[in-house]
Design a protein around this motif. Structure first.
Motif, short mmCIF file in Angstrom:
data_model
loop_
_atom_site.label_atom_id
_atom_site.label_comp_id
_atom_site.label_asym_id
_atom_site.label_seq_id
_atom_site.Cartn_x
_atom_site.Cartn_y
_atom_site.Cartn_z
N THR A 26 0.83 -1.21 0.00
CA THR A 26 0.00 0.00 0.00
C THR A 26 0.86 1.26 0.00
OG1 THR A 26 -0.31 -0.11 2.42
CG2 THR A 26 -2.03 -1.06 1.07
N ASP A 27 0.44 2.19 -0.85
CA ASP A 27 1.10 3.49 -0.95
C ASP A 27 0.90 4.28 0.34
OD1 ASP A 27 1.66 2.91 -3.57
OD2 ASP A 27 0.03 4.13 -4.39
N GLY A 28 1.78 5.23 0.58
CA GLY A 28 1.61 6.09 1.76
C GLY A 28 2.96 6.59 2.22
N GLY A 29 3.18 6.53 3.53
CA GLY A 29 4.45 6.97 4.09
C GLY A 29 5.12 5.82 4.81
N ASP A 30 6.42 5.70 4.63
CA ASP A 30 7.17 4.64 5.29
C ASP A 30 8.31 5.28 6.07
OD1 ASP A 30 8.58 2.43 6.11
OD2 ASP A 30 8.87 1.59 4.12
N ARG A 31 8.20 5.33 7.36
CA ARG A 31 9.22 5.89 8.26
C ARG A 31 9.69 7.26 7.80
NH1 ARG A 31 12.60 0.51 7.96
NH2 ARG A 31 11.19 0.32 6.19
N GLY A 32 8.70 8.12 7.48
CA GLY A 32 9.03 9.51 7.15
C GLY A 32 9.26 9.79 5.68
N ARG A 33 9.23 8.73 4.86
CA ARG A 33 9.44 8.95 3.42
C ARG A 33 8.22 8.48 2.65
NH1 ARG A 33 14.48 6.79 4.83
NH2 ARG A 33 16.11 8.37 4.85
N PRO A 34 7.88 9.20 1.56
CA PRO A 34 6.76 8.74 0.74
C PRO A 34 7.05 7.34 0.20
CG PRO A 34 7.52 10.91 0.04
CD PRO A 34 8.52 10.40 1.02
N TYR A 35 6.03 6.52 0.17
CA TYR A 35 6.22 5.14 -0.30
C TYR A 35 5.24 4.82 -1.42
CZ TYR A 35 6.39 0.04 -0.34
OH TYR A 35 6.51 -1.26 -0.73
N THR A 36 5.77 4.30 -2.51
CA THR A 36 4.92 3.84 -3.61
C THR A 36 5.07 2.33 -3.73
OG1 THR A 36 5.32 5.92 -4.74
CG2 THR A 36 4.36 4.16 -6.05
N ALA A 37 3.96 1.64 -3.68
CA ALA A 37 3.98 0.17 -3.71
C ALA A 37 4.36 -0.33 -5.10
CB ALA A 37 2.60 -0.35 -3.33
N PRO A 38 4.98 -1.52 -5.17
CA PRO A 38 5.30 -2.10 -6.47
C PRO A 38 4.04 -2.33 -7.28
CG PRO A 38 5.71 -3.67 -4.69
CD PRO A 38 5.38 -2.38 -4.06
N ARG A 39 4.16 -2.17 -8.59
CA ARG A 39 3.01 -2.31 -9.48
C ARG A 39 3.27 -3.42 -10.50
NH1 ARG A 39 1.31 1.35 -6.42
NH2 ARG A 39 0.19 3.22 -7.04
N ALA A 40 2.20 -3.86 -11.11
CA ALA A 40 2.22 -4.74 -12.29
C ALA A 40 3.23 -5.88 -12.17
CB ALA A 40 2.47 -3.91 -13.54
N ASP A 41 4.22 -5.91 -13.04
CA ASP A 41 5.14 -7.04 -13.12
C ASP A 41 5.94 -7.27 -11.84
OD1 ASP A 41 4.26 -7.37 -15.64
OD2 ASP A 41 6.10 -6.68 -16.65
N ALA A 42 6.09 -6.21 -11.05
CA ALA A 42 6.89 -6.33 -9.82
C ALA A 42 6.09 -6.94 -8.67
CB ALA A 42 7.41 -4.96 -9.42
N LEU A 43 4.77 -7.07 -8.88
CA LEU A 43 3.88 -7.49 -7.80
C LEU A 43 4.15 -8.91 -7.27
CD1 LEU A 43 1.67 -5.94 -6.32
CD2 LEU A 43 0.02 -6.80 -8.00
N PRO A 44 4.20 -9.92 -8.16
CA PRO A 44 4.39 -11.29 -7.65
C PRO A 44 5.64 -11.45 -6.80
CG PRO A 44 3.72 -11.36 -9.95
CD PRO A 44 4.00 -9.91 -9.63
N GLU A 45 6.73 -10.85 -7.26
CA GLU A 45 7.99 -10.99 -6.54
C GLU A 45 7.92 -10.29 -5.18
OE1 GLU A 45 12.63 -10.06 -7.49
OE2 GLU A 45 11.27 -10.30 -9.21
N ALA A 46 7.28 -9.12 -5.16
CA ALA A 46 7.16 -8.36 -3.91
C ALA A 46 6.34 -9.14 -2.89
CB ALA A 46 6.51 -7.01 -4.19
N ILE A 47 5.30 -9.81 -3.36
CA ILE A 47 4.46 -10.60 -2.45
C ILE A 47 5.21 -11.84 -1.98
CG2 ILE A 47 2.39 -12.07 -2.38
CD1 ILE A 47 1.02 -9.94 -4.13
N ALA A 48 5.89 -12.51 -2.90
CA ALA A 48 6.63 -13.73 -2.55
C ALA A 48 7.66 -13.44 -1.45
CB ALA A 48 7.32 -14.29 -3.78
#
Ligand SMILES: [Zn+2]
Length: 194
Positions: A26-48
């Protein structure tokens, strides 16, 4: 991990994995920095990378789990905001959609253990059913308040509070010290010069 003291270890793993997926997806903030979640092709690996044992995840499974994760995030937010009714509604819908059910499993030579399964044993439905089950157990007990969203500025990562006294407010030590330092600076700034 002291969560096992309160939650059954299987439930603790499910809740920690659910929080891990929420924070990665999920997008948002991560420890003070903006965070953008992985999309599309990067999704399976990020979940694994979040799932124990790093199993192979197909795109179809990844999309299903990403959908589950959005709902899980809303549950953490609702519980953090003391909106238990909203959290329960989302979790109950997840229980029904995944066909979540308990099952006794046993490793040969070990005692029977309660595990959670879904309508089928695919990776995506199985984990989603597990998250739904673990969330019912958390919210239906006095441990529901342990599902939290980081209170630090610039951070909205979620966590499962495994502290003895349920006093955790932050996703990480980094957020805790950043917040403490900011409060200290604010106090120093309002103090009259000596
Ligand atoms: Zn944080």
């Amino acid at each position: 991990m002291t969560g096992q003291v309160m939650f059954d270890s299987h439930v603790a793993i499910l809740l920690d994995t659910a929080a891990g997926l929420v924070n990665v997806l999920t997008d948002g903030g991560d420890r003070g920095r903006p965070y953008t979640a992985p999309r599309a092709d990067a999704l399976p690996e990020a979940i694994a990378a979040v799932l124990p044992g790093e199993p192979a995840v197909s795109m179809e499974e990844a999309l299903y789990l990403a959908g589950t994760t959005l709902k899980v995030r809303r549950v953490f937010e609702a519980m953090d905001g003391r909106r238990d009714d909203e959290a329960a509604e989302i979790v109950n819908a997840l229980v029904i959609s995944t066909g979540a059910r308990p099952q006794l499993n046993r490793v040969p030579g070990e005692p029977w253990q309660v595990h959670f399964h879904g309508a089928d044993d695919t990776l995506s439905v199985g984990w989603s059913a597990g998250f739904a089950s673990a969330l019912t157990l958390a919210i239906g007990s006095d441990l529901g308040g342990r599902l939290g969203v980081c209170q630090a500025k610039g951070c909205d990562r979620v966590y499962v509070d495994a502290s003895r006294n349920a006093v955790r407010q932050f996703c990480s030590r980094s957020c805790q010290s950043r917040t403490k330092a900011a409060a200290f600076r604010a106090r120093s700034a309002t103090r009259p010069p000596v």
